[in-house]
Write an enzyme that holds these catalytic residues in place. Structure first.
Site, mmCIF file in Angstrom:
data_model
loop_
_atom_site.group_PDB
_atom_site.id
_atom_site.type_symbol
_atom_site.label_atom_id
_atom_site.label_comp_id
_atom_site.label_asym_id
_atom_site.label_seq_id
_atom_site.Cartn_x
_atom_site.Cartn_y
_atom_site.Cartn_z
ATOM 1 N N HIS A 74 0.841 -1.105 -0.023
ATOM 2 C CA HIS A 74 -0.059 -0.071 -0.130
ATOM 3 C C HIS A 74 0.898 1.058 0.057
ATOM 4 C CE1 HIS A 74 -2.571 3.002 2.250
ATOM 5 N NE2 HIS A 74 -3.105 3.049 1.034
ATOM 6 N N GLU A 77 2.142 2.020 -3.149
ATOM 7 C CA GLU A 77 0.793 2.412 -4.212
ATOM 8 C C GLU A 77 0.744 4.019 -4.100
ATOM 9 O OE1 GLU A 77 -3.611 3.699 -3.560
ATOM 10 O OE2 GLU A 77 -3.236 1.594 -2.977
ATOM 11 N N GLU A 154 -3.232 7.884 7.650
ATOM 12 C CA GLU A 154 -4.515 7.254 7.002
ATOM 13 C C GLU A 154 -4.903 6.087 7.986
ATOM 14 O OE1 GLU A 154 -5.530 4.584 2.963
ATOM 15 O OE2 GLU A 154 -3.931 5.952 2.999
#
Length: 463
Positions: A74, A77, A154
Site C-alpha cells: 500500500h 501504491e 490514514e
C-alpha cells in the site's frame, strides 16, 4: 485504497468463443493478447459512449508481504504517484485531470491496481504515463519520509479511530493463525514507523514487472489499435524474473481447533458483534460447488430487505438494530463467512449471538424455501445486468479474476454455477462450515466517546 472485508459476488456472465490464432487469439469480446515481455492485455469493446477505462493490475498484495514490512504494498501504491524522471511528482494526476479524466489506485490482500477513466482519444496519454511508471519510478528519501506520514495518518483515520474497522482487524488477526490474511492491508503501525524507502524500492523491483501485470482496457476502442498501442508503450519494458501465482507458496491455514473469542475496547456509542467462520473459495470453477452455495446462502441471509436476518432479528423480534452477512468466494487464500450486528437498546451481545445462531440452525434443520432461492437467483441475474451497465465494473471484474488466478473466461460458468445451486446444497454447506471449531467471535466493548481523539483527514490522502 480502503481495506474491504466483503468482496463483490460474481454476479455476471458473458459468452466467449476462443480461437487459436495469434497474436489476436480471441476474436470474440473480450480480446486477449500476450506481449513478448509477458504482459497480458485484455480488451473489451463497449461502444455505447466515447469513454474508456484503463486498469493495470499487479499480482502482488499484502498476502505477499513478510512480517516486519507489512503495509509496503500500500505504501508503494502511494509512492507510484511521486513521479519519474520524465513525469515529475504530481504531474501524472495533473495530466489526467487536464484531459478531463479521473484516476485512482487500490491495494488489496491479493493484488494492487491503478486505473483511469477518460475520453477514448486520451487512451494513448494514460498508456504512456502508466507504462513509464511501471519501470522508471524514482523513489527518494525526501518523498518517502513525507508519504509514510500520510499513510500512518490514514491508518489512524480509517482503522485506529474507527471502532468497527478496528474490531475487524483484531478479529482477522485472531482468526488466522499463520496465513498472511491475518495482517492488515495498511500494515501494523510499528512496521510503518520503521519502514524505509529501500523497503518500497525492493517491493517495486520485485513485483512491478510486465510479466506480473494484467492490462485491462474496456470501452469505445478498437482491439487491434489498443494492442498496437500497448506494444509501443509497454512492449519495450524488459521482463524480470518473478514467481507466478502457481509457484508461490500456498501458505495454507491450519485447521482451527475450537472457538476463538476476543473483546476489543474502543470509543464508540454502541456495542458490535462479528462472527466469522472459515470458508473455502473457488479454486476449480467448473468442479467446485460449495463456494457458490455459500454465495447463495449470503443472499438468503442478507440479500434484500426481506432476507432472513433483517426480517427475523430487526423487524420481527427487534433484537438488533442492524445485522448483516458477508462472504467472498474469490481470493488467493481462504475466505471467511461473516455475520455481524448491533443489538437493540435493552438487548445484549450474547442475546444477539444466540439469535444469529438460531437462524443458522433453522437453515441446517429446515433448509431454505424455493421462494427464497428463486429470489436470490433473480438477484444474481439482476446483478449481472447492472454490472454490464458500467465499463468500470466490467474492467474490475476481469482484472480481479485474472489477478487471483482465475480467468475472465470463467464469468459465464460462475453465473451458471450460482444459478444451479440447490436448496439442499445450501443446507449442506451451512451444516459443514458453520461449526464452533471454525468460529471466531469478536465483540466491541464501547468506551466513552470523549476518549476518541479528534482527527483531520491528511492532505494527500487518496480515495
Amino acid at each position: 485504497m480502503k481495506a474491504v472485508h466483503r468482496f463483490t459476488s460474481f454476479y455476471c456472465g458473458l459468452l466467449f468463443v476462443l480461437l487459436l490464432q495469434a497474436p489476436f487469439a480471441v476474436l470474440a469480446n473480450p480480446h486477449e493478447f500476450m506481449l513478448d515481455n509477458g504482459l497480458k492485455l485484455i480488451v473489451k469493446e463497449d461502444h455505447r459512449s466515447p469513454v474508456v477505462v484503463s486498469q493495470i493490475w499487479y499480482r502482488a498484495g499484502s498476502i505477499d508481504e513478510v512480517n516486519g514490512a507489512t503495509g509496503v504494498a500500500h505504501v508503494l501504491e502511494h509512492m507510484m504517484f511521486k513521479g519519474t524522471a520524465k513525469v515529475p511528482g504530481g504531474e501524472f494526476s495533473r495530466r489526467v485531470a487536464a484531459a478531463g479524466g479521473r484516476e485512482n489506485a487500490f491495494t488489496s490482500r491479493d493484488y494492487t491496481g491503478y486505473h483511469q477513466q477518460l475520453h477514448t482519444r486520451n487512451l494513448p496519454l494514460v498508456m504512456e504515463l502508466e507504462a513509464d511508471r511501471m519501470h522508471n519510478l524514482v523513489l527518494t528519501e525526501e518523498e518517502f519520509s513525507k508519504e509514510i506520514k500520510v499513510v500512518m495518518e490514514e491508518r489512524r483515520l480509517r482503522t485506529d479511530d474507527q471502532a468497527r474497522s478496528l474490531v475487524y482487524e483484531k478479529m482477522l488477526a485472531a482468526a488466522y493463525q499463520s496465513h498472511p490474511y491475518k495482517r492488515p492491508i495498511i500494515g501494523w503501525m510499528n512496521d510503518l514507523e520503521n519502514m524505509t524507502v529501500q523497503d518500497a524500492q525492493d517491493w517495486y523491483d520485485r513485483w512491478y514487472t510486465p510479466n506480473n501485470a494484467i492490462l485491462v482496457i474496456v470501452g469505445d476502442v478498437d482491439p487491434k489499435e489498443v494492442y498496437a498501442l500497448a506494444q509501443k508503450e509497454y512492449g519495450p519494458i524488459e521482463a524480470r524474473p518473478v514467481l507466478s501465482l502457481a509457484e508461490r507458496k500456498p501458505q495454507a491455514e491450519p485447521p482451527q481447533l475450537g472457538v476463538k473469542r476476543i473483546t476489543v475496547k474502543a470509543p464508540a456509542e454502541l456495542p458490535f458483534l462479528v462472527m466469522g467462520y472459515h470458508a473455502p473459495v473457488i479454486k476449480d470453477v467448473a468442479a467446485d460447488w460449495e463456494p457458490y452455495a455459500l454465495e447463495m446462502l449470503e443472499g438468503v441471509l442478507d440479500g434484500h430487505a426481506s432476507a432472513r436476518l433483517n426480517k427475523s432479528l430487526v423487524r420481527d423480534s427487534q433484537i438488533a438494530i442492524s445485522v448483516s452477512a458477508g462472504y467472498g468466494a474469490s481470493a488467493r487464500g481462504s475466505s471467511m463467512f461473516f455475520l455481524n450486528g448491533t443489538p437493540s437498546a435493552g438487548q445484549t451481545i450474547d442475546g444477539l449471538e444466540q439469535a444469529i445462531r438460531a437462524e443458522i440452525k433453522k437453515i441446517i434443520d429446515e433448509g431454505v424455501t424455493e421462494e427464497e432461492l428463486a429470489r436470490v437467483r433473480a438477484q444474481v441475474v439482476a446483478g449481472h445486468v447492472y454490472q454490464l451497465d458500467s465499463i468500470f465494473s466490467q474492467a474490475m471484474q476481469i482484472g480481479r479474476l485474472e489477478s487471483i488466478g482465475l480467468s475472465y473466461r470463467d464469468i459465464d460458468t460462475i453465473l451458471e454455477k450460482l444459478q444451479a445451486v440447490t436448496a439442499e446444497q445450501i443446507r449442506e454447506v451451512t451444516k459443514k462450515y458453520f461449526i464452533d471449531d471454525s468460529l471466531t467471535v469478536a465483540v466491541l466493548d464501547p468506551q466513552p466517546l470523549e476518549q476518541k481523539r479528534p482527527v483531520k483527514e491528511p492532505s494527500g490522502l487518496r480515495h
